[in-house]
Design a protein around this motif. Structure first.
Motif, PDB file in Angstrom:
ATOM      1  N   LEU A 130       0.825  -1.208   0.000  1.00  0.00           N
ATOM      2  CA  LEU A 130       0.000   0.000   0.000  1.00  0.00           C
ATOM      3  C   LEU A 130       0.858   1.255   0.000  1.00  0.00           C
ATOM      4  O   LEU A 130       0.633   2.176  -0.803  1.00  0.00           O
ATOM      5  N   THR A 131       1.845   1.325   0.881  1.00  0.00           N
ATOM      6  CA  THR A 131       2.680   2.528   0.956  1.00  0.00           C
ATOM      7  C   THR A 131       3.550   2.670  -0.295  1.00  0.00           C
ATOM      8  O   THR A 131       3.775   3.780  -0.779  1.00  0.00           O
ATOM      9  N   VAL A 132       4.018   1.547  -0.828  1.00  0.00           N
ATOM     10  CA  VAL A 132       4.782   1.593  -2.077  1.00  0.00           C
ATOM     11  C   VAL A 132       3.926   2.163  -3.206  1.00  0.00           C
ATOM     12  O   VAL A 132       4.389   2.978  -4.013  1.00  0.00           O
ATOM     13  N   ALA A 133       2.668   1.744  -3.277  1.00  0.00           N
ATOM     14  CA  ALA A 133       1.776   2.179  -4.357  1.00  0.00           C
ATOM     15  C   ALA A 133       1.583   3.678  -4.368  1.00  0.00           C
ATOM     16  O   ALA A 133       1.469   4.294  -5.443  1.00  0.00           O
ATOM     17  N   THR A 134       1.523   4.292  -3.198  1.00  0.00           N
ATOM     18  CA  THR A 134       1.277   5.731  -3.120  1.00  0.00           C
ATOM     19  C   THR A 134       2.559   6.544  -3.125  1.00  0.00           C
ATOM     20  O   THR A 134       2.510   7.758  -3.284  1.00  0.00           O
ATOM     21  N   CYS A 135       3.696   5.881  -2.978  1.00  0.00           N
ATOM     22  CA  CYS A 135       4.977   6.593  -2.873  1.00  0.00           C
ATOM     23  C   CYS A 135       5.795   6.551  -4.162  1.00  0.00           C
ATOM     24  O   CYS A 135       6.408   7.535  -4.549  1.00  0.00           O
ATOM     25  N   GLN A 136       5.794   5.404  -4.830  1.00  0.00           N
ATOM     26  CA  GLN A 136       6.697   5.182  -5.946  1.00  0.00           C
ATOM     27  C   GLN A 136       6.006   5.371  -7.298  1.00  0.00           C
ATOM     28  O   GLN A 136       4.794   5.191  -7.414  1.00  0.00           O
ATOM     29  N   PRO A 137       6.792   5.715  -8.346  1.00  0.00           N
ATOM     30  CA  PRO A 137       6.226   5.731  -9.703  1.00  0.00           C
ATOM     31  C   PRO A 137       5.670   4.354 -10.053  1.00  0.00           C
ATOM     32  O   PRO A 137       6.092   3.338  -9.485  1.00  0.00           O
ATOM     33  N   TYR A 138       4.749   4.325 -11.014  1.00  0.00           N
ATOM     34  CA  TYR A 138       4.031   3.084 -11.305  1.00  0.00           C
ATOM     35  C   TYR A 138       4.963   1.910 -11.549  1.00  0.00           C
ATOM     36  O   TYR A 138       4.799   0.843 -10.948  1.00  0.00           O
ATOM     37  N   GLU A 139       5.952   2.045 -12.437  1.00  0.00           N
ATOM     38  CA  GLU A 139       6.740   0.873 -12.787  1.00  0.00           C
ATOM     39  C   GLU A 139       7.600   0.405 -11.620  1.00  0.00           C
ATOM     40  O   GLU A 139       7.810  -0.801 -11.445  1.00  0.00           O
TER      41      GLU A 139
END
Length: 278
Positions: A130-139
């Motif tokens: 969840l936190t990765v999804a909102t923090c990092q660019p899509y790829e």
């Protein structure tokens, strides 16, 4: 009393080296024994309510000290997931109570997708995603999600049953367990615009190939281990693929990460020549 203090310290070590004092008390260890263990240096108080044994995991100690939970790319890397770039500054999540004491970390404030235990100092895989999804660019986020699925840390069907929203919902719909590394994820994501079948880890000629475009265009992505006996086996497999009518293109980490335009142009020309067709 000293024996009791050693028993308390041994229990903390068995619980991972760091624990809330309240857990020890709930288990029957008295405050006096805990205090004695602290006096003897068997335990160290890192913050009110938290004690550790000397030499405990430094990242977890820092999380307890600053009132956060390790999460996002920091927790992903600790779990062995494929992370494009290791962060210079730790990433963490707000635990939902108490005061955050850190200004030296990126703190994510989302409500966890899976309830987080009050004693947790490191997020579970779903909350990390969840936190990765909102923090990092899509790829980059997709590479982490694919890696978690590939390693079996989370089940795809179970993942899709969770109430994701926004970027995480898209990742849950599109993530795949088949990519063996983030480089394969990058490759597939970056070439979706071709609107061709692009599959990863396909079994051909008694070996898996990294990427198959269409019916006949094989792309092998070489990492640092493609040397010596591995390199010899790769060459032999390439020859077998060619004899069976496949076209093989090899690229490396450096090309995909830093010179993607060269890789893309090579694929474009191969497709233009119909090398992906049976």
């Amino acid at each position: 009393m000293n024996a009791s203090a050693h028993a308390v310290a041994a229990r903390v070590a068995a619980l991972g080296g760091i624990v809330r004092s309240t857990r020890l008390i709930d288990e029957g260890h008295s405050r006096r024994r805990i205090a004695r263990a602290l006096e003897l240096g068997l335990l160290i108080r890192v913050r009110r309510g938290w004690v550790v044994v000397p030499g405990a995991d430094a990242d977890l100690v820092a999380a307890a000290r600053h009132g956060v939970v390790l999460s996002c790319v920091t927790a992903a890397a600790r779990a062995g997931l494929w992370v494009a770039h290791r962060p210079e500054v730790p990433h963490a999540a707000y635990p939902g109570w108490g005061r955050v004491m850190s200004s030296a970390a990126v703190v994510h404030w989302q409500r966890p997708i899976v309830p987080r235990h009050p004693d947790a100092l490191e997020d579970g895989v779903e909350n990390v995603l969840l936190t990765v999804a909102t923090c990092q660019p899509y790829e980059a986020a997709r590479a982490v999600w694919d890696s978690a699925l590939n390693r079996g840390l989370v089940d795809l069907a179970a993942l899709r049953r969770l109430p994701w929203t926004g970027a995480a919902r898209r990742l849950a719909d599109e993530a795949s367990p088949w990519a063996d590394s983030g480089l394969e994820t990058f490759f597939v994501v970056r070439l979706r615009w071709l609107h061709l079948p692009i599959r990863v880890q396909v079994w051909i000629a008694d070996h898996r190939v990294d990427v198959l475009i269409g019916d006949r265009l094989v792309v092998q992505i070489d990492g640092g281990h493609h040397v010596g006996a591995q390199r010899t086996a790769d060459i032999a497999h390439d020859a077998e693929l060619l004899l069976r009518g496949y076209h093989v293109i090899r690229v490396g980490y450096e090309q995909i990460v830093h010179r993607w335009h060269e890789v893309q142009e090579r694929i474009m020309h191969a497709v233009a020549q119909g090398l992906h067709r049976a």
